[in-house]
Scaffold this motif. Structure first.
Motif, PDB file in Angstrom:
ATOM      1  N   PRO A 102       0.800  -1.213   0.198  1.00 27.82           N
ATOM      2  CA  PRO A 102       0.388   0.007  -0.356  1.00 27.82           C
ATOM      3  C   PRO A 102       0.879   1.500   0.297  1.00 27.82           C
ATOM      4  O   PRO A 102       1.977   0.981   1.023  1.00 27.82           O
ATOM      5  CB  PRO A 102      -0.700   0.135   1.466  1.00 27.82           C
ATOM      6  CG  PRO A 102       0.193  -0.944   2.062  1.00 27.82           C
ATOM      7  CD  PRO A 102       0.706  -1.721   1.582  1.00 27.82           C
ATOM      8  N   THR A 103       0.378   2.516  -0.737  1.00 26.81           N
ATOM      9  CA  THR A 103       1.796   3.876  -0.635  1.00 26.81           C
ATOM     10  C   THR A 103       0.572   4.343  -0.334  1.00 26.81           C
ATOM     11  O   THR A 103       1.201   5.930  -0.164  1.00 26.81           O
ATOM     12  CB  THR A 103       1.307   4.286  -1.886  1.00 26.81           C
ATOM     13  OG1 THR A 103      -0.194   4.517  -2.469  1.00 26.81           O
ATOM     14  CG2 THR A 103       1.953   2.883  -3.197  1.00 26.81           C
ATOM     15  N   THR A 104      -0.032   4.170   0.585  1.00 32.29           N
ATOM     16  CA  THR A 104      -0.888   5.408   1.601  1.00 32.29           C
ATOM     17  C   THR A 104       0.747   6.393   3.016  1.00 32.29           C
ATOM     18  O   THR A 104       0.484   7.024   2.915  1.00 32.29           O
ATOM     19  CB  THR A 104      -2.329   4.724   2.211  1.00 32.29           C
ATOM     20  OG1 THR A 104      -1.662   3.970   2.896  1.00 32.29           O
ATOM     21  CG2 THR A 104      -3.073   5.072   1.657  1.00 32.29           C
ATOM     22  N   THR A 105       1.451   5.183   2.977  1.00 30.83           N
ATOM     23  CA  THR A 105       2.290   5.800   4.012  1.00 30.83           C
ATOM     24  C   THR A 105       3.835   5.969   3.596  1.00 30.83           C
ATOM     25  O   THR A 105       4.522   6.133   4.064  1.00 30.83           O
ATOM     26  CB  THR A 105       2.397   5.015   5.033  1.00 30.83           C
ATOM     27  OG1 THR A 105       2.990   3.330   4.758  1.00 30.83           O
ATOM     28  CG2 THR A 105       1.022   4.137   5.866  1.00 30.83           C
ATOM     29  N   LEU A 106       3.442   5.771   2.462  1.00 29.50           N
ATOM     30  CA  LEU A 106       4.875   7.041   1.769  1.00 29.50           C
ATOM     31  C   LEU A 106       4.681   8.039   1.420  1.00 29.50           C
ATOM     32  O   LEU A 106       4.017   8.741   1.010  1.00 29.50           O
ATOM     33  CB  LEU A 106       4.318   5.998   0.347  1.00 29.50           C
ATOM     34  CG  LEU A 106       6.008   6.193  -1.143  1.00 29.50           C
ATOM     35  CD1 LEU A 106       7.037   5.575  -0.799  1.00 29.50           C
ATOM     36  CD2 LEU A 106       5.449   5.888  -2.562  1.00 29.50           C
ATOM     37  N   HIS A 107       6.368   8.857   1.518  1.00 30.30           N
ATOM     38  CA  HIS A 107       5.822  10.082   1.312  1.00 30.30           C
ATOM     39  C   HIS A 107       7.471  10.435   0.951  1.00 30.30           C
ATOM     40  O   HIS A 107       8.551   9.788   1.360  1.00 30.30           O
ATOM     41  CB  HIS A 107       6.219  10.498   2.852  1.00 30.30           C
ATOM     42  CG  HIS A 107       5.084   9.926   4.398  1.00 30.30           C
ATOM     43  ND1 HIS A 107       4.365  10.527   3.639  1.00 30.30           N
ATOM     44  CD2 HIS A 107       5.226   9.600   5.013  1.00 30.30           C
ATOM     45  CE1 HIS A 107       3.223   9.961   4.591  1.00 30.30           C
ATOM     46  NE2 HIS A 107       3.918   9.164   5.294  1.00 30.30           N
ATOM     47  N   GLN A 108       7.322  10.853   0.174  1.00 32.60           N
ATOM     48  CA  GLN A 108       8.296  11.277  -0.873  1.00 32.60           C
ATOM     49  C   GLN A 108       8.548  13.639  -0.997  1.00 32.60           C
ATOM     50  O   GLN A 108       7.439  14.176  -1.127  1.00 32.60           O
ATOM     51  CB  GLN A 108       8.324  11.179  -2.370  1.00 32.60           C
ATOM     52  CG  GLN A 108       8.269   9.726  -2.120  1.00 32.60           C
ATOM     53  CD  GLN A 108       7.407   9.237  -3.330  1.00 32.60           C
ATOM     54  OE1 GLN A 108       8.449   9.484  -4.689  1.00 32.60           O
ATOM     55  NE2 GLN A 108       6.057   9.329  -4.189  1.00 32.60           N
ATOM     56  N   ARG A 109      10.047  13.533  -1.089  1.00 32.47           N
ATOM     57  CA  ARG A 109      10.549  14.489  -1.118  1.00 32.47           C
ATOM     58  C   ARG A 109      11.872  14.893  -2.096  1.00 32.47           C
ATOM     59  O   ARG A 109      12.478  14.309  -1.757  1.00 32.47           O
ATOM     60  CB  ARG A 109      10.647  15.645   0.762  1.00 32.47           C
ATOM     61  CG  ARG A 109      11.500  17.073   0.722  1.00 32.47           C
ATOM     62  CD  ARG A 109      10.936  17.991   1.518  1.00 32.47           C
ATOM     63  NE  ARG A 109      11.834  16.750   2.218  1.00 32.47           N
ATOM     64  CZ  ARG A 109      11.952  16.587   3.817  1.00 32.47           C
ATOM     65  NH1 ARG A 109      11.107  17.492   4.133  1.00 32.47           N
ATOM     66  NH2 ARG A 109      12.037  15.787   4.857  1.00 32.47           N
ATOM     67  N   VAL A 110      11.299  16.071  -3.089  1.00 35.00           N
ATOM     68  CA  VAL A 110      12.653  15.916  -4.056  1.00 35.00           C
ATOM     69  C   VAL A 110      13.145  17.772  -3.630  1.00 35.00           C
ATOM     70  O   VAL A 110      12.036  18.364  -3.162  1.00 35.00           O
ATOM     71  CB  VAL A 110      12.838  15.718  -5.233  1.00 35.00           C
ATOM     72  CG1 VAL A 110      11.549  16.275  -5.884  1.00 35.00           C
ATOM     73  CG2 VAL A 110      14.000  15.743  -5.868  1.00 35.00           C
ATOM     74  N   SER A 111      14.648  17.648  -3.717  1.00 35.79           N
ATOM     75  CA  SER A 111      15.296  18.769  -3.433  1.00 35.79           C
ATOM     76  C   SER A 111      16.257  19.312  -4.364  1.00 35.79           C
ATOM     77  O   SER A 111      17.311  18.603  -4.387  1.00 35.79           O
ATOM     78  CB  SER A 111      15.222  18.815  -2.053  1.00 35.79           C
ATOM     79  OG  SER A 111      13.960  19.349  -1.146  1.00 35.79           O
ATOM     80  N   SER A 112      16.545  20.691  -4.896  1.00 35.84           N
ATOM     81  CA  SER A 112      18.371  20.638  -5.756  1.00 35.84           C
ATOM     82  C   SER A 112      18.169  21.696  -4.504  1.00 35.84           C
ATOM     83  O   SER A 112      18.196  22.651  -4.084  1.00 35.84           O
ATOM     84  CB  SER A 112      17.750  21.891  -6.294  1.00 35.84           C
ATOM     85  OG  SER A 112      18.270  22.216  -6.971  1.00 35.84           O
ATOM     86  N   VAL A 113      19.673  21.201  -4.391  1.00 38.53           N
ATOM     87  CA  VAL A 113      20.491  21.784  -2.606  1.00 38.53           C
ATOM     88  C   VAL A 113      21.727  22.591  -3.636  1.00 38.53           C
ATOM     89  O   VAL A 113      23.213  21.516  -4.322  1.00 38.53           O
ATOM     90  CB  VAL A 113      20.391  21.168  -2.151  1.00 38.53           C
ATOM     91  CG1 VAL A 113      21.556  21.701  -0.287  1.00 38.53           C
ATOM     92  CG2 VAL A 113      19.834  20.558  -1.186  1.00 38.53           C
TER      93      VAL A 113
END
Length: 180
Positions: free
Chosen positions: A85-96
């Protein structure tokens, strides 16, 4: 007569296998179920790690991103997690980008977690970027809930951070990403 009955019973070995099986079966079944559960959790962790690598890779291939493109990449991350299940999948992408030796967030977008504030500093591994260099940082967390709660009660949180340099440009841009 009593003596011959006792002698007969002590010499009788019928049923020994059944008793041994009755003693070992619960242990072997518990071991099998534990290994099955361990493998499921390990597979979920590996898929989540693959999501972070894929998100960073797809963003690092582009010269410029839009919020819609990033959302599509996050959707692909959800597909990689299947059948979990993907309900608890949390994603973040950033450029640093390293500005005077201080890693500073250029832009950030997230799903299920808070995006990093533009201009905020971020801790990176030592010697990852030199002054003026940029890196794409993909962060993913996944709360794994065991199907067999009696073996692994509660949630187990997996997390992975993946760093990747932009491939075709010095810095991947996202001019329309909201400023937070």
């Amino acid at each position: 007569m009593k003596r011959s009955l006792i002698r007969r019973l002590t010499g009788d070995e019928r049923g020994v296998s059944a008793i041994e099986f009755a003693m070992l079966a619960p242990v072997l079944i518990a071991f099998y179920m534990g290994m099955t559960e361990f493998c499921q959790g390990f597979m979920a962790q590996k898929r989540m790690g693959h999501v972070s690598a894929m998100v960073a890779d797809l963003v690092a291939q582009e010269e410029e991103m839009t919020p819609a493109m990033i959302d599509d990449i996050f959707d692909i991350g959800g597909l990689i997690m299947k059948p979990f299940p993907t309900t608890t999948l949390h994603q973040r992408v950033s450029s640093v980008t390293s500005v005077a030796g201080v890693p500073t967030v250029d832009w950030s977008r997230a799903e299920g977690m808070t995006a990093r504030a533009v201009g905020s500093t971020m801790t990176l591994p030592a010697d990852l970027v030199a002054a003026g260099e940029s890196v794409v940082v993909a962060e993913v967390t996944y709360d794994y809930d065991s199907a067999a709660d009696y073996l692994m009660p509660g949630l187990t949180r997996f997390s992975h951070v993946y760093y990747l340099r932009p491939r075709t440009v010095d810095k991947t841009l996202c001019p329309t990403c909201p400023v937070t």
